[in-house]
Design an enzyme around this catalytic site. Structure first.
Site, mmCIF file in Angstrom:
data_model
loop_
_atom_site.group_PDB
_atom_site.id
_atom_site.type_symbol
_atom_site.label_atom_id
_atom_site.label_comp_id
_atom_site.label_asym_id
_atom_site.label_seq_id
_atom_site.Cartn_x
_atom_site.Cartn_y
_atom_site.Cartn_z
ATOM 1 N N ARG A 51 -25.104 -16.023 3.771
ATOM 2 C CA ARG A 51 -23.965 -15.531 2.999
ATOM 3 C C ARG A 51 -24.243 -14.351 2.072
ATOM 4 O O ARG A 51 -23.338 -13.838 1.418
ATOM 5 C CB ARG A 51 -23.315 -16.656 2.184
ATOM 6 C CG ARG A 51 -22.687 -17.719 3.042
ATOM 7 C CD ARG A 51 -21.996 -18.735 2.232
ATOM 8 N NE ARG A 51 -21.122 -18.079 1.250
ATOM 9 C CZ ARG A 51 -20.060 -18.615 0.742
ATOM 10 N NH1 ARG A 51 -19.716 -19.817 1.092
ATOM 11 N NH2 ARG A 51 -19.335 -17.975 -0.148
ATOM 12 N N ASP A 52 -25.473 -13.876 1.953
ATOM 13 C CA ASP A 52 -25.750 -12.717 1.095
ATOM 14 C C ASP A 52 -26.895 -11.893 1.686
ATOM 15 O O ASP A 52 -27.820 -11.503 0.983
ATOM 16 C CB ASP A 52 -26.081 -13.175 -0.320
ATOM 17 C CG ASP A 52 -26.061 -12.028 -1.323
ATOM 18 O OD1 ASP A 52 -25.352 -11.033 -1.080
ATOM 19 O OD2 ASP A 52 -26.767 -12.123 -2.342
ATOM 20 N N LEU A 53 -26.814 -11.630 2.973
ATOM 21 C CA LEU A 53 -27.868 -10.882 3.647
ATOM 22 C C LEU A 53 -27.706 -9.400 3.338
ATOM 23 O O LEU A 53 -26.675 -8.795 3.633
ATOM 24 C CB LEU A 53 -27.791 -11.123 5.156
ATOM 25 C CG LEU A 53 -28.960 -10.643 5.987
ATOM 26 C CD1 LEU A 53 -30.275 -11.232 5.488
ATOM 27 C CD2 LEU A 53 -28.759 -11.010 7.436
ATOM 28 N N ASN A 57 -32.565 -8.664 -0.177
ATOM 29 C CA ASN A 57 -32.995 -10.024 0.127
ATOM 30 C C ASN A 57 -33.902 -10.095 1.353
ATOM 31 O O ASN A 57 -34.091 -11.161 1.917
ATOM 32 C CB ASN A 57 -31.775 -10.924 0.360
ATOM 33 C CG ASN A 57 -30.997 -11.154 -0.913
ATOM 34 O OD1 ASN A 57 -31.519 -11.021 -2.005
ATOM 35 N ND2 ASN A 57 -29.733 -11.481 -0.780
#
Length: 70
Positions: A51-53, A57
């Site tokens: 959900r936050d690629l 990250n």
């Protein structure tokens, strides 16, 4: 009883630091993309959705191995 979080230390650089404004060669971008896709597929197989690629990250280890964080 004190709560704390333990995380793996990953030596290397975040992907965003390795990509200049003008971009990177297509072959290198494809290599990174393939490795990130493999890591994402492994997470999905384990029932995990990132959900936050984003480049912040993704760590690139000195060996070239990719680690997806968060």
């Amino acid at each position: 009883g004190q709560d704390f979080i333990v995380m793996e230390y990953v030596a290397g650089s975040p992907l965003w630091r390795l990509v200049p404004e003008i971009g990177i060669p297509v072959f290198q971008a494809l290599q990174y993309t393939h490795k990130i896709a493999e890591a994402t597929a492994a997470a999905h197989a384990a029932g995990i959705i990132h959900r936050d690629l984003k480049p912040q990250n993704v760590m690139v280890k000195p060996s070239g191995e990719i680690k997806v964080l968060d």
